[in-house]
Scaffold this motif. Structure first.
Motif, mmCIF file in Angstrom:
data_model
loop_
_atom_site.group_PDB
_atom_site.id
_atom_site.type_symbol
_atom_site.label_atom_id
_atom_site.label_comp_id
_atom_site.label_asym_id
_atom_site.label_seq_id
_atom_site.Cartn_x
_atom_site.Cartn_y
_atom_site.Cartn_z
ATOM 1 N N ASP A 39 35.009 35.917 58.857
ATOM 2 C CA ASP A 39 34.874 36.560 60.050
ATOM 3 C C ASP A 39 34.343 38.018 59.674
ATOM 4 O OD1 ASP A 39 35.529 37.992 62.193
ATOM 5 O OD2 ASP A 39 37.578 37.564 62.349
ATOM 6 N N ALA A 40 33.378 38.227 60.005
ATOM 7 C CA ALA A 40 32.739 39.570 59.373
ATOM 8 C C ALA A 40 33.310 40.802 60.068
ATOM 9 C CB ALA A 40 31.247 39.665 59.773
ATOM 10 N N TYR A 41 34.300 40.658 61.221
ATOM 11 C CA TYR A 41 34.767 41.697 61.795
ATOM 12 C C TYR A 41 36.279 42.133 61.235
ATOM 13 C CZ TYR A 41 30.951 41.523 64.970
ATOM 14 O OH TYR A 41 29.874 41.337 65.355
ATOM 15 N N GLU A 42 36.819 41.115 60.559
ATOM 16 C CA GLU A 42 37.902 41.184 59.797
ATOM 17 C C GLU A 42 37.755 41.953 58.406
ATOM 18 O OE1 GLU A 42 42.210 40.924 59.496
ATOM 19 O OE2 GLU A 42 40.810 40.042 61.221
ATOM 20 N N ILE A 43 38.624 43.052 58.273
ATOM 21 C CA ILE A 43 38.490 43.839 56.943
ATOM 22 C C ILE A 43 39.700 44.040 56.229
ATOM 23 C CG2 ILE A 43 36.303 45.026 57.492
ATOM 24 C CD1 ILE A 43 38.041 47.420 57.871
ATOM 25 N N TYR A 44 39.763 44.029 54.891
ATOM 26 C CA TYR A 44 40.682 43.969 54.121
ATOM 27 C C TYR A 44 40.740 45.406 53.138
ATOM 28 C CZ TYR A 44 41.437 39.065 55.456
ATOM 29 O OH TYR A 44 41.668 38.195 56.292
ATOM 30 N N PRO A 45 41.284 46.564 53.537
ATOM 31 C CA PRO A 45 41.341 47.824 52.927
ATOM 32 C C PRO A 45 42.050 47.638 51.527
ATOM 33 C CG PRO A 45 41.982 48.116 55.126
ATOM 34 C CD PRO A 45 41.977 46.683 55.019
ATOM 35 N N PHE A 46 41.670 48.358 50.530
ATOM 36 C CA PHE A 46 42.449 48.464 49.338
ATOM 37 C C PHE A 46 41.763 49.712 48.633
ATOM 38 C CE2 PHE A 46 38.539 46.302 48.212
ATOM 39 C CZ PHE A 46 38.040 46.882 47.116
ATOM 40 N N ASN A 47 42.825 50.262 47.684
ATOM 41 C CA ASN A 47 42.253 51.347 46.965
ATOM 42 C C ASN A 47 42.417 50.897 45.435
ATOM 43 O OD1 ASN A 47 44.789 52.279 45.510
ATOM 44 N ND2 ASN A 47 45.614 52.453 47.627
#
Length: 69
Positions: free
Chosen positions: A18-26
């Motif tokens: 799903d190209a609209y689902e993102i997973y932010p991280f640092n």
């Protein structure tokens, strides 16, 4: 790890299904630290070839291209 362009340590990856689902991280600790509100079982696997996006600028590329501090 830092962005090669802007030196930010905040990134995200997209869900391969799903190209609209993102997973932010640092990467401020030198390793991937996902946001605490993300369900760990839903996070896609990340390896050296994973397409990674900077949260601060337009850079995107393979995870292995991030700069070591």
């Amino acid at each position: 790890m830092k962005c090669p362009l802007c030196r930010s340590q905040h990134f995200y990856v997209k869900d391969p299904e799903d190209a609209y689902e993102i997973y932010p991280f640092n990467c401020s600790e030198g390793s991937i630290c996902f946001d605490p509100d993300i369900d760990p079982s839903s996070i896609p696997a990340i390896d050296a070839e994973t397409e990674t996006f900077c949260n601060q600028c337009a850079w995107h590329g393979k995870y292995q291209e991030l700069k070591q501090p």
